[in-house]
Motif scaffolding. Structure first.
Motif, mmCIF file in Angstrom:
data_model
loop_
_atom_site.group_PDB
_atom_site.id
_atom_site.type_symbol
_atom_site.label_atom_id
_atom_site.label_comp_id
_atom_site.label_asym_id
_atom_site.label_seq_id
_atom_site.Cartn_x
_atom_site.Cartn_y
_atom_site.Cartn_z
ATOM 1 N N PRO A 143 60.055 48.227 54.093
ATOM 2 C CA PRO A 143 61.329 48.328 53.372
ATOM 3 C C PRO A 143 62.047 46.977 53.331
ATOM 4 C CG PRO A 143 61.082 50.173 54.865
ATOM 5 C CD PRO A 143 59.922 49.259 55.130
ATOM 6 N N ASN A 144 62.570 46.651 52.165
ATOM 7 C CA ASN A 144 63.342 45.428 51.949
ATOM 8 C C ASN A 144 62.570 44.144 52.211
ATOM 9 O OD1 ASN A 144 65.837 46.748 51.159
ATOM 10 N ND2 ASN A 144 65.863 47.506 53.267
ATOM 11 N N ALA A 145 61.237 44.217 52.062
ATOM 12 C CA ALA A 145 60.412 43.021 52.230
ATOM 13 C C ALA A 145 60.361 42.210 50.933
ATOM 14 C CB ALA A 145 58.998 43.399 52.669
ATOM 15 N N VAL A 162 69.673 55.370 54.466
ATOM 16 C CA VAL A 162 69.235 53.979 54.468
ATOM 17 C C VAL A 162 68.722 53.629 53.074
ATOM 18 C CG1 VAL A 162 68.688 53.914 56.920
ATOM 19 C CG2 VAL A 162 66.925 54.579 55.275
ATOM 20 N N ILE A 163 68.700 52.342 52.783
ATOM 21 C CA ILE A 163 68.364 51.903 51.426
ATOM 22 C C ILE A 163 67.245 50.869 51.448
ATOM 23 C CG2 ILE A 163 69.263 50.649 49.411
ATOM 24 C CD1 ILE A 163 71.963 52.038 50.053
ATOM 25 N N ASP A 164 66.284 51.082 50.568
ATOM 26 C CA ASP A 164 65.169 50.144 50.397
ATOM 27 C C ASP A 164 65.295 49.530 49.010
ATOM 28 O OD1 ASP A 164 62.813 48.797 50.179
ATOM 29 O OD2 ASP A 164 61.516 50.583 50.230
ATOM 30 N N HIS A 197 67.324 59.659 52.637
ATOM 31 C CA HIS A 197 68.272 60.471 53.396
ATOM 32 C C HIS A 197 67.598 61.185 54.560
ATOM 33 C CE1 HIS A 197 70.764 59.578 49.971
ATOM 34 N NE2 HIS A 197 69.882 60.141 49.177
ATOM 35 N N ASP A 198 66.322 60.891 54.771
ATOM 36 C CA ASP A 198 65.593 61.666 55.783
ATOM 37 C C ASP A 198 65.139 60.770 56.946
ATOM 38 O OD1 ASP A 198 63.820 60.160 54.412
ATOM 39 O OD2 ASP A 198 62.470 61.788 53.851
#
Ligand code: ADP
Ligand code: MG
Length: 483
Positions: free
Chosen positions: A42-44, A150-152, A142-143
């Motif tokens: 995530p967010n890479a 959390v946000i990716d 949301h899980d």
């Protein structure tokens, strides 16, 4: 008479238009240099531009524009040499800028056409309204945590093509055929991988119903449908719902709905009343997109042969049926495989082998051409062994099964197993004589007029020769000795 659904008041026609979002195949995002690869931590794959940092400026990715133009050309569409990006404003947690850069009033691609084929062989043209480029948003999850989302942002800023169809589609089957055909074209072009399970292609499905001859009625839009099957199911479920609404004296209200595959129904997501006011305006950080005529022409010249053209060429060049050609051009890999087998050989026989024994073997093994133990070169070599009478057609099936099991070349198998066809007339004469001697009663019946028995004698001889006899010579010899 086309497709219709029966309600209490009689037949209803179904009207569908699709908005397909297709993720562009490119190394980097539409307006930043961050990787556009699917997956990753995530967010890479997030640059300052994608994360909406103040003062960051978008820079258009030429390759993404080229991909959109290629797609437009593949859809036989008008390429707009002047287009413009607009800012579509809305707040969402996974949209850090607070707006999406899209093309609203001036898309890069205008009207085009996609030809679909229905199960009964009917061909129909579906109009393309437009294709425009826009950015994807990030993903909220949301899980992952009991109380937080959390946000990716890996997908934030990835280039999407939105391909809008005219409301020309009239049944679930046509909707499915359209999505499949569009996906096939995109894959041929190499502009989108079409993997609906991974979300790189998804459809917003607009549905309305009407009585024959009427104007269009109000439509609802079912968002983000992610498989061909679900598109078809969503059309039918939504049409049935709307028929019920109209027939109970109520009115269908324009709204956005979601398809729930588990329940096989659509449900309301938001109505037009609280629909977004996006406050579109020309994107101030980008100049209009102006395409050079020569550049577009160069892209057109390098376009690969597309499925419809390939299909027609296969019919002419290889003399196979339109239906068979359609099966063989399903994807580029299959088409190339077939051509390798067919070139310089009996092309109809090649088609039968590829679509028959070969496809059946792939199915049985649950594998694809890429990992198939039988290569096109080896299947071609097998056809050569039939053509030069090294083996007969029956034995070829046996050799093929061994090729599937071992991945070996057919000549190796023929030698190892001693499957060479017997053309030695002496051996065939002896085998025929033995069968005739052992079946005096049948010979008498045959001579008494029971000509059907001819096949029996041939069968017995082939059996005695372990099926390796040359069928033509065996036939001749049986005929000769029976006289
Ligand atoms: P909007 O601008 O509100 O998105 P569009 O006119 O662009 O609306 O249409 C969006 C999609 O809805 C298109 O794919 C179009 O074919 C389809 N569509 C429009 N009217 C109807 C209708 N009455 N029934 C079914 N689909 C429709
Ligand atoms: Mg729309």
């Amino acid at each position: 008479m086309g497709y219709s659904l029966e309600g209490a008041t009689g037949a209803w026609e179904v009207v569908v238009g699709l908005e397909v979002h297709a993720q562009v195949i490119s190394e980097s995002k539409l307006f930043s240099g961050a990787s556009a690869t699917y997956g990753g931590a995530p967010n890479a794959h997030v640059s300052f531009v994608d994360a909406g940092f103040p003062g960051m400026l978008p820079v258009i990715n030429r390759e993404c524009v080229a991909q959109a133009v290629r797609t437009g050309l593949g859809l036989k569409a008008k390429i707009n040499h002047w287009s413009r990006f607009d800012r579509k404003n809305y707040f969402y947690a996974d949209l850090p800028n607070g707006y999406q850069i899209s093309q609203f009033a001036h898309p890069v691609v205008g009207t085009g056409v996609v030809e679909i084929e229905l199960a009964d062989g009917t061909l129909k043209e579906i109009g393309i309204t437009r294709l425009h480029l826009e950015q994807d948003a990030g993903k909220s999850m949301h899980d992952q945590h009991p109380s937080k989302s959390v946000i990716d942002l890996n997908r934030a800023g990835v280039a999407l093509m939105e391909i809008v169809s005219e409301p020309d589609i009239r049944s679930p089957e046509e909707a499915g055929a359209y999505v499949r055909k569009l996906r096939q074209i995109l894959r041929y072009l190499g502009t989108c991988d079409g993997n609906m399970e991974e979300g790189s292609m998804r459809a917003d499905v607009n549905v309305s119903v009407r009585k024959a001859g009427e104007e269009f009625r109000t439509r609802c839009e079912i968002k983000n449908v992610n498989s061909v099957r679900f598109v078809m199911h969503a059309v039918e479920a939504e049409a049935r719902r709307q028929i019920e609404v109209w027939e109970s004296g109520r009115t269908v209200v324009q709204e956005t709905r979601l398809y729930d595959p588990a329940r096989g129904e659509t449900r309301s997501m938001r109505s037009k009343e609280d629909a977004h006011d996006y406050r579109y305006f020309p994107e101030p950080d980008l100049l209009p997109l102006v395409l050079d005529e020569a550049w577009v022409k160069a892209l057109a010249e390098k376009l690969p042969e597309l499925p419809d053209e390939k299909r027609k060429r296969f019919c002419v060049q290889y003399g196979i049926s339109f239906y068979d050609a359609g099966v063989l051009v399903v994807d580029q890999v299959t088409a190339d495989f077939y051509e390798t087998v067919a070139k310089g050989r009996d092309a109809k026989l090649a088609a039968n082998w590829v679509m028959g024994d070969f496809f059946a073997a792939l199915n049985r093994m649950g594998t694809t051409i890429d990992t198939s133990p039988v290569t096109a070169a080896n299947l071609g070599a097998l056809l050569d062994l039939i053509a030069d009478a090294t083996i007969n057609g029956k034995i070829a099936k046996e050799v093929f099964e061994a090729m599937v099991e071992t991945g070996q070349a057919p000549d190796v198998i023929v030698e190892e197993k001693g499957l060479r066809q017997v053309t030695d007339t002496g051996a065939i004469e002896a085998a025929v004589a033995a069968v005739i001697a052992a079946n005096a009663d049948k010979v008498a019946e045959y001579k008494g007029g029971k000509e059907k028995l001819f096949g029996f004698f041939v069968g017995q001889v082939m059996k005695a020769m372990a099926r390796k006899g040359n069928p033509a010579i065996v036939n001749e010899e049986v005929k000769r000795q029976l006289q």
